[in-house]
Write a protein that holds these residues in place. Sequence first.
Motif, PDB file in Angstrom:
ATOM      1  N   MET A 117       4.014 -42.195  10.679  1.00  0.00           N
ATOM      2  CA  MET A 117       3.023 -40.960  11.208  1.00  0.00           C
ATOM      3  C   MET A 117       4.780 -40.624  12.321  1.00  0.00           C
ATOM      4  O   MET A 117       4.939 -41.594  13.211  1.00  0.00           O
ATOM      5  CB  MET A 117       2.579 -42.506  12.745  1.00  0.00           C
ATOM      6  CG  MET A 117       1.473 -42.355  13.655  1.00  0.00           C
ATOM      7  SD  MET A 117       0.379 -40.139  12.685  1.00  0.00           S
ATOM      8  CE  MET A 117      -0.472 -41.037  11.921  1.00  0.00           C
ATOM      9  N   PRO A 118       4.333 -39.306  12.091  1.00  0.00           N
ATOM     10  CA  PRO A 118       5.323 -38.771  12.393  1.00  0.00           C
ATOM     11  C   PRO A 118       4.100 -38.005  13.837  1.00  0.00           C
ATOM     12  O   PRO A 118       3.510 -38.203  13.867  1.00  0.00           O
ATOM     13  CB  PRO A 118       6.148 -37.524  11.483  1.00  0.00           C
ATOM     14  CG  PRO A 118       4.635 -37.348  10.210  1.00  0.00           C
ATOM     15  CD  PRO A 118       4.182 -39.255  10.750  1.00  0.00           C
ATOM     16  N   ASN A 119       5.081 -36.819  13.780  1.00  0.00           N
ATOM     17  CA  ASN A 119       5.045 -36.179  15.243  1.00  0.00           C
ATOM     18  C   ASN A 119       5.296 -34.314  15.161  1.00  0.00           C
ATOM     19  O   ASN A 119       6.282 -34.173  14.283  1.00  0.00           O
ATOM     20  CB  ASN A 119       4.259 -36.476  16.266  1.00  0.00           C
ATOM     21  CG  ASN A 119       5.843 -36.658  16.898  1.00  0.00           C
ATOM     22  OD1 ASN A 119       7.043 -36.098  16.512  1.00  0.00           O
ATOM     23  ND2 ASN A 119       6.074 -37.441  18.636  1.00  0.00           N
ATOM     24  N   THR A 120       4.959 -33.568  15.737  1.00  0.00           N
ATOM     25  CA  THR A 120       4.848 -32.251  15.513  1.00  0.00           C
ATOM     26  C   THR A 120       6.438 -31.434  15.839  1.00  0.00           C
ATOM     27  O   THR A 120       6.920 -30.880  15.465  1.00  0.00           O
ATOM     28  CB  THR A 120       3.771 -31.426  15.858  1.00  0.00           C
ATOM     29  OG1 THR A 120       3.992 -31.192  17.041  1.00  0.00           O
ATOM     30  CG2 THR A 120       2.695 -31.341  14.915  1.00  0.00           C
ATOM     31  N   PRO A 121       6.616 -32.262  16.835  1.00  0.00           N
ATOM     32  CA  PRO A 121       7.926 -32.196  16.941  1.00  0.00           C
ATOM     33  C   PRO A 121       8.743 -32.167  16.289  1.00  0.00           C
ATOM     34  O   PRO A 121      10.320 -31.764  16.549  1.00  0.00           O
ATOM     35  CB  PRO A 121       8.545 -32.892  18.763  1.00  0.00           C
ATOM     36  CG  PRO A 121       7.032 -33.053  19.138  1.00  0.00           C
ATOM     37  CD  PRO A 121       5.947 -33.442  17.792  1.00  0.00           C
ATOM     38  N   SER A 122       8.714 -33.021  15.218  1.00  0.00           N
ATOM     39  CA  SER A 122       9.913 -32.754  13.998  1.00  0.00           C
ATOM     40  C   SER A 122      10.730 -31.472  13.617  1.00  0.00           C
ATOM     41  O   SER A 122      11.469 -31.326  13.783  1.00  0.00           O
ATOM     42  CB  SER A 122       9.692 -32.944  12.560  1.00  0.00           C
ATOM     43  OG  SER A 122       8.795 -34.856  12.868  1.00  0.00           O
ATOM     44  N   LEU A 123       9.403 -30.725  13.651  1.00  0.00           N
ATOM     45  CA  LEU A 123      10.317 -28.773  13.797  1.00  0.00           C
ATOM     46  C   LEU A 123      11.116 -29.183  14.300  1.00  0.00           C
ATOM     47  O   LEU A 123      12.294 -27.939  14.278  1.00  0.00           O
ATOM     48  CB  LEU A 123       9.226 -27.934  13.947  1.00  0.00           C
ATOM     49  CG  LEU A 123       9.247 -26.630  13.468  1.00  0.00           C
ATOM     50  CD1 LEU A 123       9.395 -26.161  11.940  1.00  0.00           C
ATOM     51  CD2 LEU A 123       8.465 -25.121  14.236  1.00  0.00           C
ATOM     52  N   VAL A 124      11.224 -29.708  15.781  1.00  0.00           N
ATOM     53  CA  VAL A 124      12.656 -28.662  16.249  1.00  0.00           C
ATOM     54  C   VAL A 124      13.726 -30.382  16.536  1.00  0.00           C
ATOM     55  O   VAL A 124      14.827 -30.471  17.623  1.00  0.00           O
ATOM     56  CB  VAL A 124      12.338 -28.397  17.829  1.00  0.00           C
ATOM     57  CG1 VAL A 124      11.350 -27.287  17.909  1.00  0.00           C
ATOM     58  CG2 VAL A 124      11.319 -28.952  18.768  1.00  0.00           C
ATOM     59  N   LEU A 125      13.360 -30.965  15.893  1.00  0.00           N
ATOM     60  CA  LEU A 125      14.360 -32.360  15.159  1.00  0.00           C
ATOM     61  C   LEU A 125      14.538 -32.804  16.282  1.00  0.00           C
ATOM     62  O   LEU A 125      15.268 -33.839  17.469  1.00  0.00           O
ATOM     63  CB  LEU A 125      16.334 -31.705  15.259  1.00  0.00           C
ATOM     64  CG  LEU A 125      15.938 -30.254  14.394  1.00  0.00           C
ATOM     65  CD1 LEU A 125      17.403 -30.016  14.083  1.00  0.00           C
ATOM     66  CD2 LEU A 125      15.137 -31.099  12.610  1.00  0.00           C
ATOM     67  N   SER A 126      13.289 -33.207  17.211  1.00  0.00           N
ATOM     68  CA  SER A 126      12.632 -34.638  18.392  1.00  0.00           C
ATOM     69  C   SER A 126      11.345 -34.649  18.276  1.00  0.00           C
ATOM     70  O   SER A 126      11.167 -35.211  19.343  1.00  0.00           O
ATOM     71  CB  SER A 126      12.770 -33.060  20.006  1.00  0.00           C
ATOM     72  OG  SER A 126      13.908 -32.538  19.772  1.00  0.00           O
ATOM     73  N   GLY A 127      11.133 -34.638  17.025  1.00  0.00           N
ATOM     74  CA  GLY A 127      10.055 -35.679  16.306  1.00  0.00           C
ATOM     75  C   GLY A 127      10.252 -37.076  16.404  1.00  0.00           C
ATOM     76  O   GLY A 127      11.472 -37.784  16.561  1.00  0.00           O
ATOM     77  N   ALA A 128       8.710 -37.863  16.098  1.00  0.00           N
ATOM     78  CA  ALA A 128       9.416 -39.288  16.803  1.00  0.00           C
ATOM     79  C   ALA A 128       8.052 -40.287  15.368  1.00  0.00           C
ATOM     80  O   ALA A 128       7.053 -39.675  15.655  1.00  0.00           O
ATOM     81  CB  ALA A 128       8.843 -39.687  18.072  1.00  0.00           C
ATOM     82  N   THR A 129       8.766 -40.594  14.798  1.00  0.00           N
ATOM     83  CA  THR A 129       8.309 -41.771  13.886  1.00  0.00           C
ATOM     84  C   THR A 129       7.967 -43.024  13.453  1.00  0.00           C
ATOM     85  O   THR A 129       9.257 -43.223  13.350  1.00  0.00           O
ATOM     86  CB  THR A 129       8.651 -41.041  12.440  1.00  0.00           C
ATOM     87  OG1 THR A 129       8.639 -39.294  12.079  1.00  0.00           O
ATOM     88  CG2 THR A 129       7.535 -41.365  11.080  1.00  0.00           C
TER      89      THR A 129
END
Length: 271
Positions: A117-129
Motif C-alpha cells: 500500500m504505497p502513496n502518491t508522494p513516491s513521485l517526489v521520493l517521499s512515499g510511505a508504503t
Amino acid sequence: MSSIVFIGGGNMASCIVGGMIARGFEAEDITATAPSESSQERLKSRFGISATDDNRSAVAHADIVVLAVKPQIMRKVAMDLASALKADAVVISVAAGISINSLQLWLGNSTAIVRAMPNTPSLVLSGATGLFANELTSQSHKDSVDQIFNAVGYCCWVESEEQINAVIAVSGSGPAYFFRILEIMQAVGQELGLSEEIARNLVSQTALGAAQMAKVSDSSPAQLRQEVTSPGGTTERALSTFQQDGLEAIFRRAMTSASQRAEEMSKDFSD
Ligand SMILES: NC(=O)c1ccc[n+]([C@@H]2O[C@H](COP(=O)([O-])OP(=O)(O)OC[C@H]3O[C@@H](n4cnc5c(N)ncnc54)[C@H](OP(=O)(O)O)[C@@H]3O)[C@@H](O)[C@H]2O)c1
C-alpha cells in the motif's frame, strides 16, 4: 538488475516509476502496460520506459510484476496473467481491498505475492508504503520489493494482512487528507489578505517544515505542538477552536470509515 513490469500505468504506477527513475533505476529494466495508446505514449516520453498493451507478453520475462490496475478489474487482469508469469516471479499488488487469498486464487497457489500500500508522494521520493507477503515470498523476493519501495520513500513490513487496511487509512489515503487541509489553509490565508502565491507557498512550506520536525525530532507530535503554543497566544486560540469543534472526532470517523471501506472492497471484489 531485475526486470520490473507494471500492469497498469496510471497515477499510482507513474508515481512509483517516476521515483524509481529519479533514484537511478534503469529505464530499460522497467515496462508498464496500459490499454490506451495515449497512456503508453505518456509513459514512454515521461520516463523513457517501455510501454505496451500486451500484459501477457510483458510479464513473460519479468522478475517483479506490479499489479497497479483498479480493484474492480483486478480479477480479470490477474486471471489472464496467471499462466504467463515466470515461475520464480514475485507479484506485488498495490490495489486497495484485494486480499492475498483472492490473488492466490486468480494467480495460482504457488505464486509469491506481496500486498503493497504505497502513496502518491513516491513521485517526489517521499512515499510511505506498508507491505505484507504471503508465505511463498522468499527473503530475496522481499529484498527486491524493499529496494523498490525504499528507493521512493519509507517502507515497512506489517505483521498481518488486516493491518494493510490500517495502512490504507493512514498513509494510502493520507496525502489527500493533507491536501484538503492545505486547500483550506490556503483559502483562509487568501481571505485574510494574502496573495494566492504567498498563501500557497507559506502553507506548503509550513506543512513540509512541520512534517520534517515531526520526523527528525525526539519529541512526540504532542510535545512539538505544546512547544509552539504559548498560553494566551494565537496558536492556543486556534487549537482550542479545533478542540471545541471536534477536529479529533472528525479525523477518527474519517479514518475509521476509510479502513471500513477497504474491508468492504475486499468483500466486493473477492471470489
Ligand atoms: N492513487 C492512489 O493514491 C493510490 C494509492 C495506493 C494504491 N492505489 C491503488 O493503485 C491502483 C491503481 O490506481 P490509480 O489511481 O493508479 O488508477 P488509474 O490512474 O486509473 O490507473 C489505472 C491504469 O490501469 C490501466 N488499465 C486499465 N485496464 C487495464 C488492463 N486490462 N491491463 C493493463 N492496464 C490496464 C489504465 O490504462 P489507461 O490509462 O490506458 O486507461 C491506467 O493506466 C488501484 O488498485 C488503487 O487501489 C492507488
